[in-house]
Design an enzyme around this catalytic site. Sequence first.
Site, short mmCIF file in Angstrom:
data_model
loop_
_atom_site.label_atom_id
_atom_site.label_comp_id
_atom_site.label_asym_id
_atom_site.label_seq_id
_atom_site.Cartn_x
_atom_site.Cartn_y
_atom_site.Cartn_z
N TYR A 90 -33.22 23.98 58.86
CA TYR A 90 -33.26 22.72 58.11
C TYR A 90 -34.27 21.73 58.70
O TYR A 90 -34.32 21.52 59.91
CB TYR A 90 -31.88 22.06 58.16
CG TYR A 90 -30.81 22.79 57.38
CD1 TYR A 90 -30.99 23.14 56.04
CD2 TYR A 90 -29.61 23.11 57.98
CE1 TYR A 90 -29.99 23.79 55.32
CE2 TYR A 90 -28.59 23.76 57.28
CZ TYR A 90 -28.79 24.10 55.94
OH TYR A 90 -27.80 24.74 55.26
N LYS A 145 -3.60 22.65 77.35
CA LYS A 145 -3.84 21.82 76.15
C LYS A 145 -5.15 22.23 75.47
O LYS A 145 -5.97 22.93 76.07
CB LYS A 145 -3.88 20.35 76.57
CG LYS A 145 -5.03 20.00 77.52
CD LYS A 145 -4.90 18.60 78.10
CE LYS A 145 -6.00 18.33 79.10
NZ LYS A 145 -5.83 17.04 79.80
#
Length: 382
Positions: free
Chosen positions: A257, A35
């Site tokens: 940033y 999965k």
Amino acid sequence: MPALRSTVADVDLDAIAHNMHAVATHGEQVIAVVKADAYGHGYEAVGRTLVDEGAAMLAVFTVDEGALLRRSGIEAPILILGGITEPAETEIVTRLGLTVTVWDLDRARLLSSAAGTTARVHVKVDTGLMRLGAPLEAAVERIQRIRALPNLAVDGVFTHFATADEENDSFTVEQVRRFESVLAALDERPAFVHAAASAGAVAVDTRSVCNAVRPGLALYGLHAAPHLATIDLRPALEWRSRVHRVAWARAGAGVSYGHEYRLARDGRIATVPVGYGDGLPRAAGRHARVLVRGRALPIAGRVAMDLIMLDVTDVPDVREGDEVVLIGEQDGARRSAEDLAEACGTINYEVVTNIRPRVARRYHRGGRVVATRTLADGIRWL
Ligand SMILES: *Cc1c(COP(=O)(O)O)cnc(C)c1O
């Protein structure tokens, strides 16, 4: 071979095969869990390898994941662990011959009436995780009533453990006991009886009750907990990039940033094209280290969507094109998925599962690249 950008996850299919055989010693059959893009390793190549190595079934969570495996050419049985969440999915599972998890009569009836031929199901029993499955008290009757429906074959009965990765295994042993009591009340045993995922397979021996194990994490060479590292596994994934730019900067210059990181003295900043848009957690900006020229360097400032910066002032040889290792080995130094997980306040499962499809995958077998996967071209066998 198609051109790949520098941010690549290398997946060693020999390691996947090795791990498959290592877990196979803990159960008669393996239901291999692929999965969430095979925990970030890639559905198609990992799925095919595990089937070739003898997995009795593959397992995914959603019907859509099962359909993707079918489209990639896998014909082996596929178990949908999550069951059907919308009635419309019944058509897909019957058309593609997917085996579905059920625990309630309503959805079992839906499947029974939709199936032109026989639909295969595994009935899940909730023995104490409180997540999915028929409640323990109702389980025996539920299995019998589902079995009585037309066009439906109960091919498996299973449960899932709640605390198998903890050092105290008493609740896992209790769950095995509860599961056994359900099985004992059935007049016929289905083809697949399974309980243990990776942790459970190592922590307790379920072979007296079950004939299959259902591992995910272990197939990728990762341990569910340090005390369970008693099984010989090889990590299958390495995650690399390359320095994209090197720039001089003055003492006091802010990096990334918000300028949370500032250079202590005149120095150099290397920029690497990997960010949270590739699955490197933003939390990695605080404590994670990556390898450059065999040295473990901290990330300088915030992780951006596409890029990170490294302060390479003390590594004077660094230049554009140098290899950067996020997970894997370089010049005898090593960074594991666990190192990255710890730095980000999470677990190895999440770190590898996070690696996005934008990161190219390169698959190795017998020392050769045998396949690649990119966003634009999908899986390509070479
Ligand atoms: C994900 C999952 C597994 C595999 O778990 P691992 O800990 O990765 O081995 C097995 N069974 C179920 C029901 C799952 O959801």
